[in-house]
Design a protein around this motif. Structure first.
Motif, mmCIF file in Angstrom:
data_model
loop_
_atom_site.group_PDB
_atom_site.id
_atom_site.type_symbol
_atom_site.label_atom_id
_atom_site.label_comp_id
_atom_site.label_asym_id
_atom_site.label_seq_id
_atom_site.Cartn_x
_atom_site.Cartn_y
_atom_site.Cartn_z
ATOM 1 N N LEU A 57 0.864 -1.193 0.000
ATOM 2 C CA LEU A 57 0.000 0.000 0.000
ATOM 3 C C LEU A 57 0.894 1.235 0.000
ATOM 4 O O LEU A 57 1.693 1.423 0.918
ATOM 5 C CB LEU A 57 -0.904 0.007 1.243
ATOM 6 C CG LEU A 57 -1.644 1.307 1.552
ATOM 7 C CD1 LEU A 57 -2.569 1.734 0.418
ATOM 8 C CD2 LEU A 57 -2.426 1.176 2.866
ATOM 9 N N ILE A 58 0.769 2.039 -1.048
ATOM 10 C CA ILE A 58 1.539 3.285 -1.133
ATOM 11 C C ILE A 58 0.617 4.438 -0.753
ATOM 12 O O ILE A 58 -0.421 4.641 -1.385
ATOM 13 C CB ILE A 58 2.082 3.532 -2.559
ATOM 14 C CG1 ILE A 58 2.807 2.304 -3.108
ATOM 15 C CG2 ILE A 58 3.006 4.755 -2.571
ATOM 16 C CD1 ILE A 58 3.187 2.443 -4.582
ATOM 17 N N VAL A 59 1.001 5.198 0.272
ATOM 18 C CA VAL A 59 0.246 6.390 0.670
ATOM 19 C C VAL A 59 1.126 7.588 0.357
ATOM 20 O O VAL A 59 2.128 7.835 1.029
ATOM 21 C CB VAL A 59 -0.121 6.361 2.169
ATOM 22 C CG1 VAL A 59 -1.088 7.495 2.497
ATOM 23 C CG2 VAL A 59 -0.728 5.016 2.558
ATOM 24 N N GLU A 60 0.782 8.299 -0.704
ATOM 25 C CA GLU A 60 1.654 9.371 -1.229
ATOM 26 C C GLU A 60 0.777 10.376 -1.953
ATOM 27 O O GLU A 60 -0.008 9.998 -2.822
ATOM 28 C CB GLU A 60 2.684 8.723 -2.168
ATOM 29 C CG GLU A 60 3.432 9.646 -3.092
ATOM 30 C CD GLU A 60 4.322 10.640 -2.377
ATOM 31 O OE1 GLU A 60 3.853 11.782 -2.131
ATOM 32 O OE2 GLU A 60 5.467 10.287 -2.059
ATOM 33 N N ASP A 61 0.879 11.653 -1.577
ATOM 34 C CA ASP A 61 0.008 12.661 -2.184
ATOM 35 C C ASP A 61 0.592 13.273 -3.450
ATOM 36 O O ASP A 61 -0.109 13.971 -4.185
ATOM 37 C CB ASP A 61 -0.339 13.764 -1.173
ATOM 38 C CG ASP A 61 0.893 14.499 -0.687
ATOM 39 O OD1 ASP A 61 1.864 13.820 -0.283
ATOM 40 O OD2 ASP A 61 0.895 15.738 -0.717
ATOM 41 N N ASN A 62 1.888 13.036 -3.702
ATOM 42 C CA ASN A 62 2.482 13.578 -4.924
ATOM 43 C C ASN A 62 2.294 12.566 -6.055
ATOM 44 O O ASN A 62 2.803 11.443 -5.995
ATOM 45 C CB ASN A 62 3.970 13.862 -4.704
ATOM 46 C CG ASN A 62 4.648 14.399 -5.957
ATOM 47 O OD1 ASN A 62 4.758 13.695 -6.959
ATOM 48 N ND2 ASN A 62 5.086 15.632 -5.907
ATOM 49 N N GLU A 63 1.533 12.978 -7.075
ATOM 50 C CA GLU A 63 1.126 12.057 -8.123
ATOM 51 C C GLU A 63 2.306 11.450 -8.876
ATOM 52 O O GLU A 63 2.303 10.264 -9.211
ATOM 53 C CB GLU A 63 0.215 12.795 -9.108
ATOM 54 C CG GLU A 63 -0.888 11.936 -9.666
ATOM 55 C CD GLU A 63 -2.010 12.772 -10.295
ATOM 56 O OE1 GLU A 63 -2.496 12.370 -11.358
ATOM 57 O OE2 GLU A 63 -2.362 13.833 -9.727
ATOM 58 N N LYS A 64 3.329 12.273 -9.095
ATOM 59 C CA LYS A 64 4.511 11.780 -9.818
ATOM 60 C C LYS A 64 5.251 10.718 -9.010
ATOM 61 O O LYS A 64 5.663 9.694 -9.533
ATOM 62 C CB LYS A 64 5.460 12.953 -10.124
ATOM 63 C CG LYS A 64 5.415 13.402 -11.571
ATOM 64 C CD LYS A 64 6.284 14.624 -11.811
ATOM 65 C CE LYS A 64 7.755 14.253 -11.937
ATOM 66 N NZ LYS A 64 8.576 15.466 -12.259
ATOM 67 N N MET A 68 -3.940 8.627 -1.649
ATOM 68 C CA MET A 68 -3.297 9.940 -1.729
ATOM 69 C C MET A 68 -3.480 10.794 -0.480
ATOM 70 O O MET A 68 -2.949 11.891 -0.393
ATOM 71 C CB MET A 68 -3.778 10.680 -2.986
ATOM 72 C CG MET A 68 -3.333 9.955 -4.258
ATOM 73 S SD MET A 68 -3.661 10.861 -5.784
ATOM 74 C CE MET A 68 -2.303 12.044 -5.764
ATOM 75 N N THR A 69 -4.228 10.275 0.499
ATOM 76 C CA THR A 69 -4.341 10.959 1.790
ATOM 77 C C THR A 69 -4.184 9.904 2.887
ATOM 78 O O THR A 69 -4.338 8.705 2.634
ATOM 79 C CB THR A 69 -5.716 11.639 1.981
ATOM 80 O OG1 THR A 69 -6.728 10.620 2.028
ATOM 81 C CG2 THR A 69 -6.025 12.624 0.862
ATOM 82 N N MET A 124 -2.955 14.740 7.340
ATOM 83 C CA MET A 124 -2.359 14.236 8.581
ATOM 84 C C MET A 124 -0.884 13.989 8.290
ATOM 85 O O MET A 124 -0.541 13.600 7.179
ATOM 86 C CB MET A 124 -3.019 12.888 8.892
ATOM 87 C CG MET A 124 -3.198 12.511 10.333
ATOM 88 S SD MET A 124 -3.822 10.816 10.446
ATOM 89 C CE MET A 124 -5.538 11.001 10.012
ATOM 90 N N ASP A 125 -0.009 14.189 9.275
ATOM 91 C CA ASP A 125 1.382 13.809 9.006
ATOM 92 C C ASP A 125 1.527 12.296 9.174
ATOM 93 O O ASP A 125 0.671 11.633 9.775
ATOM 94 C CB ASP A 125 2.355 14.591 9.899
ATOM 95 C CG ASP A 125 2.211 14.199 11.348
ATOM 96 O OD1 ASP A 125 2.716 13.121 11.709
ATOM 97 O OD2 ASP A 125 1.587 14.955 12.101
ATOM 98 N N GLY A 126 2.602 11.760 8.644
ATOM 99 C CA GLY A 126 2.779 10.314 8.617
ATOM 100 C C GLY A 126 2.853 9.683 9.999
ATOM 101 O O GLY A 126 2.416 8.552 10.195
ATOM 102 N N VAL A 127 3.430 10.416 10.960
ATOM 103 C CA VAL A 127 3.551 9.879 12.315
ATOM 104 C C VAL A 127 2.168 9.720 12.949
ATOM 105 O O VAL A 127 1.870 8.697 13.583
ATOM 106 C CB VAL A 127 4.472 10.777 13.183
ATOM 107 C CG1 VAL A 127 4.407 10.379 14.645
ATOM 108 C CG2 VAL A 127 5.915 10.684 12.672
ATOM 109 N N SER A 128 1.292 10.712 12.742
ATOM 110 C CA SER A 128 -0.082 10.615 13.253
ATOM 111 C C SER A 128 -0.835 9.493 12.545
ATOM 112 O O SER A 128 -1.602 8.751 13.173
ATOM 113 C CB SER A 128 -0.839 11.925 13.040
ATOM 114 O OG SER A 128 -0.133 12.993 13.611
ATOM 115 N N ALA A 134 8.392 4.555 6.545
ATOM 116 C CA ALA A 134 8.234 5.995 6.310
ATOM 117 C C ALA A 134 9.051 6.408 5.092
ATOM 118 O O ALA A 134 10.157 5.921 4.879
ATOM 119 C CB ALA A 134 8.707 6.776 7.530
ATOM 120 N N ILE A 135 8.458 7.309 4.296
ATOM 121 C CA ILE A 135 9.204 7.884 3.175
ATOM 122 C C ILE A 135 9.172 9.397 3.322
ATOM 123 O O ILE A 135 8.100 9.992 3.456
ATOM 124 C CB ILE A 135 8.585 7.473 1.815
ATOM 125 C CG1 ILE A 135 8.586 5.943 1.691
ATOM 126 C CG2 ILE A 135 9.367 8.094 0.669
ATOM 127 C CD1 ILE A 135 8.274 5.434 0.312
#
Ligand code: MN
Length: 128
Positions: free
Chosen positions: A7-14, A34-35, A60-64, A82-83
Motif C-alpha cells: 500500500l503506497i500512501v503518497e500525495d504527490n502524483e509523480k 493519496m491521503t 495528517m502527518d505520517g507519524v499521526s 516511512a518515506i
C-alpha cells in the motif's frame, strides 16, 4: 507465489506513479492512496503486507497516520515504512522511534528501491 501487496500512501502524483510502476515491474501488487484517511481505509480493506507512508500528507502527518494504523486492531500489525522528502539529521531516529519499521528517503532510487522493499518484506514477514 503471488507478489506481496504494497500500500503506497503518497500525495504527490509523480512520486506515487513512479513507486507504483517500479513495484509492479518487479512483481509486487500495489494499492494506492493519496491521503492518510484513504490510506488507513485501504489498509483496513486490503490488509497489505507492507505500507509505504509519505511523512507529509495533506490531511495528517505520517507519524499521526501511523499512530492511527497502530491503534486499530485490524491494522495494528501491518508493517509500515516511512518515506520522507526532506531528510534531516535525526529524522530516521525520530521516525523509527515513532514506530515505523523502516525508513526511506526521496527521491526514490529506481535501482535500489525494489530491493529495499523486498528486504523490508522479508524482515517483517510474520513467522509461520
Ligand atoms: Mn507528501
Amino acid at each position: 507465489m503471488a507478489g506481496e501487496l504494497i500500500l503506497i500512501v503518497e500525495d504527490n502524483e509523480k512520486n506515487l506513479k513512479l513507486a507504483r510502476d517500479i513495484l509492479r515491474f518487479h512483481g509486487f501488487r500495489v494499492v494506492e492512496a493519496m491521503t492518510a484517511g484513504e490510506g488507513l481505509a485501504a489498509a483496513r480493506e486490503h490488509q497489505p503486507d507492507l505500507v509505504l507512508m509519505d511523512v507529509q500528507l495533506p490531511d495528517m502527518d505520517g507519524v499521526s497516520a501511523l499512530a492511527e494504523l497502530r491503534r486499530d486492531e485490524n491494522t495494528a500489525a501491518i508493517p509500515a515504512i516511512a518515506i520522507t522528502a526532506f531528510a534531516m539529521k535525526g529524522d530516521r531516529e525520530r521516525l523509527l522511534a515513532a514506530g515505523f519499521n523502516g525508513y526511506l528517503s526521496k527521491p526514490i532510487d529506481v535501482w535500489t528501491f525494489p530491493d529495499s522493499i523486498r528486504d523490508f518484506c522479508e524482515q517483517t514477514r510474520p513467522k509461520a
